[in-house]
Design an enzyme around this catalytic site. Structure first.
Site, mmCIF file in Angstrom:
data_model
loop_
_atom_site.group_PDB
_atom_site.id
_atom_site.type_symbol
_atom_site.label_atom_id
_atom_site.label_comp_id
_atom_site.label_asym_id
_atom_site.label_seq_id
_atom_site.Cartn_x
_atom_site.Cartn_y
_atom_site.Cartn_z
ATOM 1 N N LYS A 43 0.809 -1.228 0.000
ATOM 2 C CA LYS A 43 0.000 0.000 0.000
ATOM 3 C C LYS A 43 0.840 1.274 0.000
ATOM 4 O O LYS A 43 0.330 2.346 -0.295
ATOM 5 C CB LYS A 43 -0.968 -0.022 1.181
HETATM 6 C C1 LIG Z 1 -2.708 -7.253 3.626
HETATM 7 C C2 LIG Z 1 -3.402 -6.965 2.325
HETATM 8 N N1 LIG Z 1 -3.325 -7.882 1.363
HETATM 9 C C3 LIG Z 1 -3.932 -7.705 0.191
HETATM 10 C C4 LIG Z 1 -4.690 -6.577 -0.062
HETATM 11 C C5 LIG Z 1 -5.418 -6.501 -1.359
HETATM 12 O O1 LIG Z 1 -4.933 -5.525 -2.239
HETATM 13 P P1 LIG Z 1 -5.899 -4.692 -3.134
HETATM 14 O O2 LIG Z 1 -6.705 -3.798 -2.262
HETATM 15 O O3 LIG Z 1 -4.982 -3.924 -4.022
HETATM 16 O O4 LIG Z 1 -6.789 -5.630 -3.913
HETATM 17 C C6 LIG Z 1 -4.780 -5.580 0.907
HETATM 18 C C7 LIG Z 1 -5.585 -4.389 0.706
HETATM 19 O O5 LIG Z 1 -6.713 -4.251 0.994
HETATM 20 C C8 LIG Z 1 -4.115 -5.777 2.132
HETATM 21 O O6 LIG Z 1 -4.172 -4.867 3.115
#
Ligand SMILES: Cc1ncc(COP(=O)(O)O)c(C=O)c1O
Length: 334
Positions: A43
């Site tokens: 993120k």
């Molecule tokens: C620990 C974690 N893994 C995976 C994701 C998934 O990523 P995305 O929001 O880009 O689909 C997130 C985000 O929400 C996350 O915080």
């Protein structure tokens, strides 16, 4: 190497071959370890990109406030960028957030607003609606809106995608990631499919999420929604960052299997990764029979395991969930 601020250390994370945990899988498997980012998750990439885009377009002015609804990781990354750039950061989170994540957000200077985890998306108390209303109330606020802000997936299109393409020298045949806002998988996947259209993009989804059914039928079914433990896997809305045509398949995994896989990963390959990383490993487990020795699989490990020490890496929590019963399965007993 010397950097001018912590923000310059975002991205360029290592791609690491998995060994023992995939011994029984007939393919070469790598993990893109996003826990190497300074904010310990993927993120960081989107937080920097979304804030800098808002600055360039004048939507965020000096001294302004950044507001978003976030399960924690995006919030931490936003707070980190805000600390350096001098913005105030207000975050709404659901009450299923781990205590360590909450403390981390506060340590980075964010103001955290806790919202009920079972609130329906349109409930004024849900963390989405609360963020929207706070962004309207606070003067000079900019609502990041990570689910619908297309700079989320653009950040991955511009960085994670090219990195994986170069690191695998174009040999990638499967990309597996957990999907929530869709930004990581759709941004990364779009870049990779532009280079090599036949790469399979597999999204890891949760029981309790609407995404898989929506992908397969086009129907948003509220009956699919119930609360679950994983963070960053699945969604109870259809985020704008999803390009469903890019994704070949959604695979559902359970809270228990994903937690056990995250723990196994630390013991077998020495990688302490987050809950959603265990979910991608469980997803791999469920599709392994279609793989061949020529396949090159990349799993995106989105976050660092230190963020979950009071959840999946706590024997007590695992026992409370009924995920481990036998004392010999507990970490402390190994
Ligand atoms: C620990 C974690 N893994 C995976 C994701 C998934 O990523 P995305 O929001 O880009 O689909 C997130 C985000 O929400 C996350 O915080």
């Amino acid at each position: 190497m010397v950097f001018n601020s912590i923000l310059e250390t975002i991205g360029k994370t290592p791609l690491v071959r998995l060994n023992k945990i995939v011994e029984h899988i007939p393919a070469t498997v790598y993990a893109k370890i996003e826990g190497f980012n300074p904010g310990l998750s993927a993120k960081d990439r989107i937080a920097l990109h979304m804030i800098e885009h808002a600055e360039r377009t004048g939507q965020l002015q000096p001294g302004g406030t950044v507001v978003d609804a976030t399960s924690g990781n995006t919030g931490f990354s936003l707070a980190m960028v805000c600390a350096i750039k001098g913005y105030k950061c207000v975050l709404t989170v659901t009450s299923k957030i781990s205590e360590d994540k909450l403390n981390n957000l506060r340590a980075m200077g964010a103001e955290v607003v806790l919202c009920p985890k079972d609130a329906k998306p349109n409930d004024p108390e849900s963390y989405y609606r609360k963020a929207e209303s706070l962004a309207k109330e606070i003067p000079g606020a900019y609502y990041i809106n990570q689910n619908y802000n297309m700079d989320n997936s653009a950040a991955h299109y511009l960085s994670t995608g090219p990195e994986i393409w170069e690191q695998t020298q174009g040999k990638i045949s499967y990309l597996i990631g957990s999907a929530s806002t869709g930004g990581t998988l759709c941004g990364t996947g779009r870049y990779i499919k532009e280079q090599k259209p036949h790469v399979n993009i597999i999204a890891t989804d949760a029981y309790g999420s609407v995404l898989k059914k929506y992908h397969e039928t086009g129907v948003y079914d509220p009956n699919e929604i119930y609360s679950y433990q994983m963070e960053g896997v699945g969604k109870n809305i259809i985020p704008g960052n999803f390009n469903f045509d890019l994704i070949n398949e959604f695979v559902k995994v359970t809270d228990k299997d994903s937690a056990l896989k995250s723990r196994e990963l630390a013991l077998s390959d020495g990688i302490l990764a987050g809950y959603s990383s265990g979910a991608t490993l469980q997803c791999l487990e469920q599709i392994k029979d279609r793989l061949t020795p020529e396949d090159v699989v990349v799993l995106i490990f989105a976050s660092h395991g230190t963020k979950y020490v009071t959840k999946i890496f706590s024997d007590k929590w695992m026992q409370q969930q009924g995920f481990i019963q036998e004392p010999e399965m507990a970490l402390s007993g190994e």
